[in-house]
Design an enzyme around this catalytic site. Sequence first.
Site, PDB file in Angstrom:
ATOM      1  N   LYS A   1     -11.498  -8.877 -40.651  1.00  0.00           N
ATOM      2  CA  LYS A   1     -12.031  -9.448 -41.717  1.00  0.00           C
ATOM      3  C   LYS A   1     -10.723 -10.607 -42.175  1.00  0.00           C
ATOM      4  O   LYS A   1     -10.832 -11.579 -42.387  1.00  0.00           O
ATOM      5  CB  LYS A   1     -12.294  -8.692 -42.703  1.00  0.00           C
ATOM      6  CG  LYS A   1     -12.737  -9.472 -44.053  1.00  0.00           C
ATOM      7  CD  LYS A   1     -13.462  -8.424 -45.267  1.00  0.00           C
ATOM      8  CE  LYS A   1     -13.745  -9.123 -46.242  1.00  0.00           C
ATOM      9  NZ  LYS A   1     -14.177  -8.440 -47.606  1.00  0.00           N
TER      10      LYS A   1
ATOM     11  N   MET B   1      -6.630 -10.138 -28.168  1.00  0.00           N
ATOM     12  CA  MET B   1      -8.215 -10.024 -27.526  1.00  0.00           C
ATOM     13  C   MET B   1      -9.054 -10.996 -28.777  1.00  0.00           C
ATOM     14  O   MET B   1     -10.105 -11.080 -28.288  1.00  0.00           O
ATOM     15  CB  MET B   1      -8.700  -8.741 -27.476  1.00  0.00           C
ATOM     16  CG  MET B   1      -7.775  -7.731 -26.344  1.00  0.00           C
ATOM     17  SD  MET B   1      -8.019  -8.877 -24.743  1.00  0.00           S
ATOM     18  CE  MET B   1      -6.212  -8.851 -24.123  1.00  0.00           C
TER      19      MET B   1
ATOM     20  N   LEU C   1     -10.726 -14.194 -30.604  1.00  0.00           N
ATOM     21  CA  LEU C   1     -10.634 -15.608 -30.653  1.00  0.00           C
ATOM     22  C   LEU C   1     -10.055 -16.105 -31.887  1.00  0.00           C
ATOM     23  O   LEU C   1     -10.454 -15.637 -32.909  1.00  0.00           O
ATOM     24  CB  LEU C   1     -11.972 -16.236 -30.586  1.00  0.00           C
ATOM     25  CG  LEU C   1     -12.444 -17.716 -30.624  1.00  0.00           C
ATOM     26  CD1 LEU C   1     -11.803 -18.116 -29.238  1.00  0.00           C
ATOM     27  CD2 LEU C   1     -14.028 -17.905 -30.506  1.00  0.00           C
TER      28      LEU C   1
ATOM     29  N   HIS D   1      -2.981 -16.128 -19.698  1.00  0.00           N
ATOM     30  CA  HIS D   1      -4.056 -15.713 -18.943  1.00  0.00           C
ATOM     31  C   HIS D   1      -3.732 -15.059 -17.534  1.00  0.00           C
ATOM     32  O   HIS D   1      -3.253 -15.814 -16.819  1.00  0.00           O
ATOM     33  CB  HIS D   1      -5.331 -16.781 -19.066  1.00  0.00           C
ATOM     34  CG  HIS D   1      -6.677 -16.184 -18.538  1.00  0.00           C
ATOM     35  ND1 HIS D   1      -7.311 -15.571 -19.347  1.00  0.00           N
ATOM     36  CD2 HIS D   1      -7.018 -16.275 -17.431  1.00  0.00           C
ATOM     37  CE1 HIS D   1      -8.216 -15.078 -18.491  1.00  0.00           C
ATOM     38  NE2 HIS D   1      -8.392 -15.559 -17.449  1.00  0.00           N
TER      39      HIS D   1
END
Length: 190
Positions: free
Chosen positions: A59, A85, A87, A104
């Site tokens: 949140k 992890m 977005l 990545h």
Amino acid sequence: MKRIAIFASGSGSNAEKICQYFQDRTDVEVSLIFTNNPQAGVIKRACLLQIPIVFFDKKTFYQTEKILRILQNERIDLVVLAGFMMLVPPSLVNAFHKRMINIHPALLPKFGGKGMYGRFVHEAVVEAKEQQTGITIHYVNEHYDEGDVIFQATCNVDPDDSVEAIENKIHLLEHENYPRVIDELLAKMP
């Protein structure tokens, strides 16, 4: 002095290598490590390296005012995602446009996107019978693994390589290249 903030959700091996790379420098400092995972291995590594840790929940992250305020108050020049992890919300991406990077464990655009991290990537590489894999360092945008590529490094995938063998090769590439690429990016910043 250039100031870095690292975001990590996992073991923190890349974060540790970055911190160690810059620890004796007077022109660059890893100022903070952010984590959303209270069980993350990066916490122990940060404590041993005496890097302050900022904990947050989902949140708080998506109501980016608090995170953004901390980054701005600390005068962060570059945000580095290292096994993070979540977005990143567009408001945070926009605030650090071309000043937020990710690593990545594959050669993007292959094996990227939501759910493609760590072991899942290496399993996909084995299943696809790839002859090469590697790492991609890229700018962060509003989508998983779609930002402009900064750097890629490759390694061979041998026919008998296990997922663990590939993972070990990738870790070597990450640890060797991520700190150096960060250093090069910082050197180009005003």
